[in-house]
Enzyme design. Structure first.
Site, PDB file in Angstrom:
ATOM      1  CG  ASN A 256      -0.409  -0.228   2.376  1.00 35.80           C
ATOM      2  OD1 ASN A 256       1.116   0.017   2.525  1.00 35.80           O
ATOM      3  ND2 ASN A 256      -1.235  -0.528   3.575  1.00 35.80           N
TER       4      ASN A 256
ATOM      5  CD  GLN B  44      -4.540   4.307  14.014  1.00 37.42           C
ATOM      6  OE1 GLN B  44      -3.964   5.070  13.445  1.00 37.42           O
ATOM      7  NE2 GLN B  44      -4.404   2.910  13.251  1.00 37.42           N
TER       8      GLN B  44
ATOM      9  CG  HIS C 289      -4.459   4.075   9.788  1.00 35.93           C
ATOM     10  ND1 HIS C 289      -3.639   3.520  10.782  1.00 35.93           N
ATOM     11  CD2 HIS C 289      -3.799   4.122   8.712  1.00 35.93           C
ATOM     12  CE1 HIS C 289      -2.347   3.157  10.149  1.00 35.93           C
ATOM     13  NE2 HIS C 289      -2.708   3.688   8.875  1.00 35.93           N
TER      14      HIS C 289
END
Ligand code: NAD
Length: 396
Positions: free
Chosen positions: A148, A315, A334
């Site tokens: 990614n 997170q 995110h």
């Protein structure tokens, strides 16, 4: 038979599968820039472009794993001692997690996982795993390197433009029925001519430089490993031998280093105040590279003109996390590395790693972070040898 414990983000609130915006995603070349091959599993059981990163998507792994006699447990319940994650950890041979919804694998949790042999990141960045503890426990840590990187570089370009052009407030004027051009443009500039500093010229940092160069900016970088001269020349990047020197000579900083002891809380009040007044920071690397409240203070005082990124700690962040509401921010959850395009690559890479692992074949070197009790592959090149700086907390 192995138990594979997979922690993924929750399904869309509107249900699964979603109504897709497109019918397909583009076919990419078989190699990334620089020659590394794209993931090459023996087969996949999903359609590229499908939502795979949430619980019902299961990274497209169930059919494959169950056909091999393995047990797959998928959950998004990852934090706290009563979580599903902690419930199944003691019986798990493999843990899979994504940085977007990290299953923090602290030393305490590793101690509760006597059978664990592989901690696999479906994506890039393994700082949610305590790497020292993994080394001591003989656990292999792997990630799907490059899967990614371009997705994140594109997001960083978007967020730089977003801040400098004052996009979010201008959009809000339009949505709310206004036409207040002066309010929109009183904080809007062109990026052309700005000095842009890139921290870490790894896969993402170099991809960002390549994409920003046509904007006519002056590119600067700092990395613990200097690039070869011909690459610096090709990308038009000026090397600085310290973050401090870079920070005081640029208008915009984009952060792309891993979270390691040397980068933990790197951006504190002192470093931020050494930047030009009205600088911008974009951070798609890891939140703990910043001192959270020093970023808020700098935005409130105007020392920073804007802050954007997609990484938070922990997170998911609390609803009252100050980065949600600080002035002139263009934060997203995110998401940069989990576009549907990225998911197709990292789900295929996850499958490739599992096929190799279960066949007792060596993993691709570039996928290795920790192997045989030490940093290996990309881990040896990009992480520091004094272990992991993430507290690996339970995220609370
Ligand atoms: P990479 O391994 O290709 O590059 C990392 C670079 O960081 C290397 O060039 C290395 O020399 C450099 N580096 C290491 N320690 C440093 C230090 N102390 N100071 C400056 N440079 C240092 O990794 P990548 O694919 O470019 O990814 C970089 C980071 O981006 C990952 O570690 C991860 O934390 C983050 N990331 C975020 C997302 C997202 O969705 N937001 C997705 C992927 C990766």
């Amino acid at each position: 038979m192995a138990t594979v414990l997979c922690v993924l983000y929750p399904d869309p609130v509107t249900g699964y599968p979603p109504k897709y915006a497109r019918d397909s995603i583009p076919q990419l070349p078989t190699q990334y820039d620089g020659g590394q091959g794209l993931p090459s599993p023996e087969a996949i059981d999903f359609k590229p472009g499908a939502l795979l990163g949430c619980v019902s998507g299961e990274l497209g792994l169930r059919e494959y794993l169950e056909s091999q006699g393995h047990k797959l447990i998928v959950t998004s319940d990852k934090d706290g001692e009563d979580s599903e994650f902690e419930k199944y950890l003691p019986e798990s041979d493999v843990v899979i997690s994504q940085p977007f919804w990290p299953a923090y694998l602290s030393a305490d949790r590793i101690a509760k996982a006597p059978k664990l042999k592989l901690a696999l990141t479906a994506g890039i960045g393994s700082d949610h795993t305590d790497l020292d503890a993994a080394m001591k426990a003989g656990i292999t840590v792997a990630e799907v390197t490059y899967s990614n990187s371009i997705s994140v570089a594109e997001h960083a370009v978007m967020q730089i433009l977003n801040l400098v052009r004052n996009f979010v407030p201008s959009h809000e004027w339009a949505v709310n029925g206004g036409w207040n051009i002066a309010d929109c443009v009183s904080r809007a500039y062109d990026v052309e001519g700005f000095d842009v500093g890139i921290i870490a010229a790894g896969r993402i940092g170099r991809a960002l430089a390549k994409r920003l160069k046509p904007f006519g900016v002056h590119l600067h970088y700092f990395d613990t490993h200097r690039l070869p001269e011909e690459v610096e020349n090709e990308l038009g990047m000026t090397f600085h031998d310290s973050v401090e020197n870079l920070a005081e000579n640029v208008d915009i900083i984009s952060v792309h280093s891993p979270l390691v002891p040397a980068t933990y809380h790197l951006f504190d009040e002192k470093l931020i105040n050494s930047m030009r007044r009205g600088s911008y920071i974009v951070n798609t690397a890891r939140a703990e590279i910043m001192v959270r409240d020093d970023v808020v203070k700098a935005l409130e005082s105007g020392q920073l003109a804007g802050y954007a990124g997609d990484v938070w700690y922990p997170q998911p962040p609390a609803v009252d996390h100050p980065w949600r509401t600080m002035p002139n921010n263009a934060m997203t959850p995110h998401v940069s590395g989990t576009t549907l395009s990225a998911q197709a690559r990292y789900a295929a890479g996850t499958r490739e790693v599992l096929e190799d692992f279960f066949a007792s074949r060596p993993l691709r070197d570039e996928y290795k972070i920790v192997d045989g009790g030490k940093l290996a592959g990309t881990g040896a090149a990009s992480y520091s040898t004094d272990g992991n700086s993430s507290p690996g907390s339970t995220g609370n």
